[in-house]
Structure formats: structure tokens, C-alpha cells
Design an enzyme around this catalytic site. Structure first.
Site, short mmCIF file in Angstrom:
data_model
loop_
_atom_site.label_atom_id
_atom_site.label_comp_id
_atom_site.label_asym_id
_atom_site.label_seq_id
_atom_site.Cartn_x
_atom_site.Cartn_y
_atom_site.Cartn_z
N SER A 113 38.16 45.46 72.63
CA SER A 113 38.93 46.66 72.31
C SER A 113 38.71 47.13 70.88
O SER A 113 37.60 47.49 70.50
CB SER A 113 40.41 46.42 72.58
OG SER A 113 41.15 47.61 72.47
N HIS A 114 39.75 47.10 70.06
CA HIS A 114 39.70 47.64 68.71
C HIS A 114 39.27 46.61 67.68
O HIS A 114 39.25 46.90 66.47
CB HIS A 114 41.08 48.18 68.33
CG HIS A 114 42.17 47.15 68.49
ND1 HIS A 114 42.53 46.66 69.71
CD2 HIS A 114 42.95 46.51 67.58
CE1 HIS A 114 43.49 45.77 69.55
NE2 HIS A 114 43.76 45.65 68.28
N ASP A 278 38.90 54.12 70.07
CA ASP A 278 38.56 52.79 69.59
C ASP A 278 37.32 52.22 70.26
O ASP A 278 36.57 52.95 70.91
CB ASP A 278 39.75 51.85 69.79
CG ASP A 278 39.99 51.51 71.25
OD1 ASP A 278 39.72 52.38 72.10
OD2 ASP A 278 40.44 50.39 71.56
N ASP A 280 36.58 50.37 72.94
CA ASP A 280 36.32 50.52 74.37
C ASP A 280 36.87 51.81 74.94
O ASP A 280 36.84 52.02 76.16
CB ASP A 280 36.87 49.32 75.15
CG ASP A 280 38.38 49.23 75.12
OD1 ASP A 280 38.99 49.71 74.14
OD2 ASP A 280 38.97 48.65 76.06
N ASP A 282 40.02 53.15 74.99
CA ASP A 282 41.33 53.29 75.60
C ASP A 282 42.43 53.68 74.61
O ASP A 282 43.53 54.05 75.02
CB ASP A 282 41.73 52.04 76.38
CG ASP A 282 41.84 50.79 75.52
OD1 ASP A 282 41.57 50.86 74.30
OD2 ASP A 282 42.18 49.72 76.09
N ARG A 283 42.15 53.64 73.32
CA ARG A 283 43.16 54.01 72.32
C ARG A 283 42.81 55.36 71.70
O ARG A 283 41.69 55.84 71.79
CB ARG A 283 43.27 52.94 71.24
CG ARG A 283 43.68 51.59 71.79
CD ARG A 283 43.92 50.57 70.70
NE ARG A 283 44.28 49.29 71.28
CZ ARG A 283 45.12 48.42 70.74
NH1 ARG A 283 45.68 48.69 69.58
NH2 ARG A 283 45.39 47.27 71.33
N LYS A 377 45.19 52.65 79.69
CA LYS A 377 45.39 53.69 78.69
C LYS A 377 44.07 54.39 78.47
O LYS A 377 43.01 53.84 78.72
CB LYS A 377 45.95 53.10 77.40
CG LYS A 377 45.23 51.91 76.82
CD LYS A 377 45.98 51.41 75.59
CE LYS A 377 45.42 50.09 75.07
NZ LYS A 377 45.94 48.92 75.81
#
Length: 544
Positions: A113-114, A278, A280, A282-283, A377
Site C-alpha cells: 500500500s502506502h 498511494d 496501490d 486505494d488511498r 477503497k
């Protein structure tokens, strides 16, 4: 094709966190480490044998190598078909979209992710179920249990395949379809949002924006949708080429790590609108000219204005937020007569509510918002929602948000992160807080009267499952809150998050700086938790 069985031994650290298993790259490169976890997925998710698997990741370091391993193991474990993003790329929202669109038996997403990427940084893997969402705790616990007893895994001995050429490839009886990673997702966005109206906004000559892809996976998606399908000027997407180390940056869309973008919203030549996503995809972070929209406010604004958006014009069934997220969405739901749910942190908890049609929109304070279109998300979806709203209202970001505050009140909000602290120290701090909870109600802390204090537990209204010890809440009589929680997304030590919220209904007091409003509340939190004494930290790693 030669399939071999490799003897192995369990590792004791493969319990998935909030969203999958995340470790340093070097841990995943340890012999048999990745293979053990992947085999545990195939052993417990039996529908994958003879089924269809979606596979892709955010392009970070070790993504391509891990995909080759997983493909050979998928073949050896009887997977009939793999839908693989070209180049090994799939944003997390796109993976969810494809799982749902093609009715597959689940997906393996490679991402941390982030978190930063690179040979000395982070990697991650998670399994998404056939609804497109992160695996619920029953599934992750089954996978983890299997990792504790695994003694062998199956893998085919075949050469690497070309990940960059679209088309069909066979590994034994397994067909691998290398697909365009962007097309299906972009088509879904065109169903949800009024692209003609947004295109007119870009063509108006008075609107400008920038999208920072942070050298992460959203770059190709944003370029295709914003510059390709919506006609935004070339260069609207910055840092749009995915890199294995995210260009040496930290792919977390906040005011600290996306400072280049923040600067573009300031000064006489500032853009009207800016956003970031971010690692991947999703943010998201939403910015106006000299104006930052907190994720909590973003969810609340979406809930209040969903009827203005093409895909939600019929209204929404309800809204949900994670427990640490501010109560701004609750104010909207209350005024509109909508159900509002408070869940533990982790998108998997929204999945049951979405599948049960109890909610349409959901969000977390950690820069994540989404809806029932997928089960993750979705950063770029959030940006398109705001673009559609700007096109309809013909107002600035700041005007939309400040009008919202006047109508519903403002929930001032901030988060203090203490990263990579000693795990034992962090757990002792939380245990000490739990011991204080029974005596707190009725006390006054720095001028705030405690109304309730508890360790949050959640009973899922759909399946009845219970999740306990999800974070400590201290609520005050004026609507303010302090929340303490240990995060499950780090890869080293522990991350203590302290969330602070203050509610203001007086419009004349709704434009103060968050820092000034929070001064006393911050002092209360630091004193109550004894953070410096128990962790040795005199200041947080990040304030958002």
C-alpha cells in the site's frame, strides 16, 4: 510440465495484519517464505482449484519476481485460469473490479500500500475473496493457521513468462490471460460519473488541476482517464510512471509526503484542484486552492452530495466509517435520516455491510473512501467524485467544504503517528490505558469532561461476528474525542496512532487553525497515555 513438491518448514510470523501480510523485501526473499504463504492460500481456498484467480500488484520492488513464483504455484495447484495485469500491474481497486466483473474465485494482490518500496523497503501480499474485498478474519485466520503447520508446497518447473505482452499463455493446464490493467476499471468509472460534464469543466479555460501518482500504480489509470478520456491537458498527471522504488519517495498521499503537490495549490498561480493517490491506488488526498480536505470531511461531503452524482442519483442506503474516523459523516447521516455504522479499522469490515446493502458509501480517516461499486477503497474514484461535484456545483473546493460545515458543523480532526516504536512498549502503553478506563467517566481532563471511555468492540450486523480490542475511545461531553490505536500496516516495531477530534457548530469559529483548536486536547492525550514516558518519543513521526 514438471510439477515438484518442495519440503519446507513453517515460519512463525505470517499472521496477516489489517490488510494482508507485510514484511521487508528481504524477509519475503528468505527461502520458502513467499511460497509457504501462497501455498497456505491455495490449501485453504479450495475453490481456486479448477477456478479463476486474479493476480497483480503495485509494481514495487520484487513484484515481478513474486508473480512468476505465484504463477508457477497456481499451475501446480490446479488453478484453471489466471487473469494477470500486464506488466504484473493491477491497482487494488482495479483488482477488486476485475474479480467482481468476471465472477472469479478471488485474487492475490501484491502490495504494501502506502509503505515505501525498494530492495531494503516493504512488500506485501493479500488474498481478496470472490466479492472483490479483502479476506475477512475467518479466512485470514485459516490461512495463518495453515502457515503454522505447512511442511511442503507445490510448484511447476517452468521458465518465466513474458509479463509485458498482452495475450494468452499456458502453463500446463493453466491458462494465463495477460490483460490491460486499466480498461475494465476505466469503463466502470464512466458508468458512475458524468464524463461529459467533467470534460466541460476541463474545457472551460478557468479550471486547472494536478494529480500526483507518486510514481505508483495509479499513474497509468490517471493518465488514461484524466488526460485520455476526460481531455485534461497533458501534464495534469505528475509522477505518472510507476517505479519499483516509487522514485525514492514515500507513496503516502498526505501533506508531508506529497509536498510537491501541496506547493502547486499555493500562491498566485495555484491550481484549482489537486489530488494524489498511494502505492496501490486505494488511498487519496483532496486539495483545493490553499485548502486541504481531511479524509473524514471528504466522506461527509460525499454522503451529503451523493444525489448530485450520476451513479448515486437515486440516493444512498447508508454510510459507514471506521471507528477512528471523525464523526462528520454521522452528522450527515443523522440529518438525512440514513443508517450510519462505526466499524473497526480495515476495509474488510465494510464488505459485509456493502454486500448486505446496508450502506452505499464508506471511508476511513487514513485517506480511504469508497462505495458499493467495488469492495476496496478507491483513490481515483474519490478524485472523480470530487471532479464531478465541482463540475455540478461550479464552486471551489473550499466553498463546498465551508458551506458543509455551516450546515452540519465542523469536526476538527488530526492524527499523531508514532512509528516504529518498541512493540512491547506500545502494548504496555495500551494495557495501562485499559486499566484507567473504568475510572475516567466523570473526570475532567484539561477542561474536557469525560462522558465515556471504552475499548471499542464491534458486532457485525450481517454475520454476528465479534471483533474486540479495536482501539481505546475517550469521548467528552462536548462531542470531542481521543482515540488510541496500534496500527497493523507497519513492518517494523509498532505504530501508535492518536486520533483527536473537536466538534464546532458556530460558523464564526469554524475557520480556526486545527493546531490551535487542538492544543488542550493534545495535552490531554499525551498526559493520559504517558507517551513520552512509555515510548521515549518527544514528538510524533508524522502529524496529519
Amino acid at each position: 510440465m514438471n510439477i515438484v513438491t518442495i519440503n519446507t518448514q513453517p515460519y512463525d510470523d505470517q499472521r496477516p495484519g489489517t490488510s494482508g501480510l507485510r514484511k521487508k523485501v528481504k524477509v519475503f526473499q528468505t527461502p520458502h517464505y513467499l511460497e509457504n504463504f501462497v501455498q497456505a492460500i491455495f490449501d485453504t481456498q479450495t475453490d481456486l482449484r479448477g477456478g479463476i484467480l486474479v493476480l497483480g500488484g503495485d509494481g514495487r520492488y520484487y513484484n515481478r519476481e513474486a508473480i512468476q513464483v505465484i504463477l508457477r504455484m497456481a499451475s501446480a495447484n490446479g488453478v484453471k485460469q489466471v487473469l494477470l495485469g500486464r506488466g504484473g500491474l493491477l491497482s487494488t481497486p482495479a483488482a477488486s473490479c476485475i474479480i467482481r466483473k468476471y465472477n472469479t474465485d478471488g485474487g492475490i494482490i501484491l502490495s504494501a500500500s502506502h509503505n515505501p518500496g525498494g530492495p531494503d523497503e516493504d512488500f506485501g501480499i493479500k488474498f481478496n475473496t470472490p466479492n472483490g474485498g479483502p479476506a475477512p478474519e475467518t479466512v485470514t485466520e485459516a490461512i495463518f493457521h495453515r502457515t503454522t503447520e505447512i511442511d511442503e508446497y507445490r510448484i511447476s518447473q517452468t521458465p518465466p513468462i513474458d509479463l509485458d505482452k498482452a495475450g494468452k499463455v499456458s502453463l500446463g493446464d493453466t491458462r494465463i490471460d495477460i490483460i490491460d490493467p486499466v480498461a475494465d476499471y476505466a469503463d466502470l468509472m464512466m458508468e458512475l460519473f458524468d464524463f461529459d460534464r467533467i470534460r466541460k469543466l476541463f474545457d472551460s479555460g478557468i479550471f486547472s488541476m494536478r494529480f500526483d501518482a507518486m510514481h505508483a500504480v495509479t499513474g497509468p489509470y490517471a493518465t488514461e482517464i484524466l488526460e485520455g478520456r476526460l481531455g485534461a491537458e497533458p501534464g495534469t498527471v505528475i509522477n505518472g510512471i510507476p517505479k519499483v522504488d516509487f522514485g525514492g519517495g514515500h507513496p503516502d498521499p498526505n501533506l508531508v509526503h506529497a509536498h510537491q503537490l501541496v506547493e502547486l495549490t499555493r500562491g498566485t498561480h495555484a491550481v484549482n484542484f489537486a489530488a494524489a493517490s498511494d502505492g496501490d491506488g486505494d488511498r487519496n488526498m483532496i486539495l483545493g486552492r490553499n485548502f486541504f480536505v481531511t479524509p473524514s470531511d471528504s466522506l461527509a461531503v460525499m454522503a451529503a452530495n451523493a444525489h448530485l452524482i450520476k451513479g448515486y442519483s437515486g440516493g444512498i442506503s447508508g454510510v459507514a466509517r471506521s471507528m477512528p474516523t471523525s464523526q462528520a459523516a454521522d452528522r450527515v447521516a443523522d440529518k438525512l435520516g440514513l443508517p450510519c455504522f462505526e466499524t473497526p479499522t480495515g476495509w474488510k469490515f465494510f464488505g459485509n455491510l456493502l454486500d448486505g446493502r446496508k450502506i452505499t458509501l464508506c471511508g476511513e480517516e487514513s485517506f480511504g473512501t469508497g462505495s458499493d461499486h467495488i469492495r476496496e477503497k478507491d483513490g481515483l474514484w474519490s478524485v472523480l467524485f470530487w471532479l464531478n461535484l465541482l463540475a455540478v456545483k461550479q464552486q471551489s473546493v473550499e466553498k463546498i467544504v465551508t458551506d458543509h460545515w455551516k450546515a452540519f458543523g465542523r469536526n476538527y480532526y488530526t492524527r499523531y503517528d508514532y512509528e516504529a516504536i518498541d512493540k512491547a512498549d506500545a502494548e504496555n502503553l495500551m494495557d495501562a490505558l485499559r486499566e484507567k478506563l473504568p475510572a475516567l467517566p466523570g473526570q475532567t481532563l484539561s477542561g474536557y469532561r469525560v462522558e465515556y471511555a471504552d475499548d471499542f468492540a464491534y458486532t457485525d450486523p450481517v454475520d454476528g461476528s465479534i471483533s474486540e480490542r479495536q482501539g481505546i475511545r475517550v469521548g467528552f461531553s462536548d462531542g470531542s474525542r481521543i482515540v488510541f490505536r496500534l496500527s497493523g500496516t507497519g513492518t517494523e516495531g509498532a505504530t501508535l496512532r492518536v486520533y483527536l477530534e473537536a466538534y464546532e457548530t458556530d460558523p464564526s469559529k469554524q475557520t480556526q487553525s486545527t493546531e490551535s483548536v487542538m492544543t488542550q486536547l493534545v495535552d490531554s492525550a499525551l498526559t493520559l497515555a504517558e507517551i513520552e514516558h512509555r515510548t521515549g518519543r518527544t514528538k510524533p513521526s508524522v502529524i496529519t
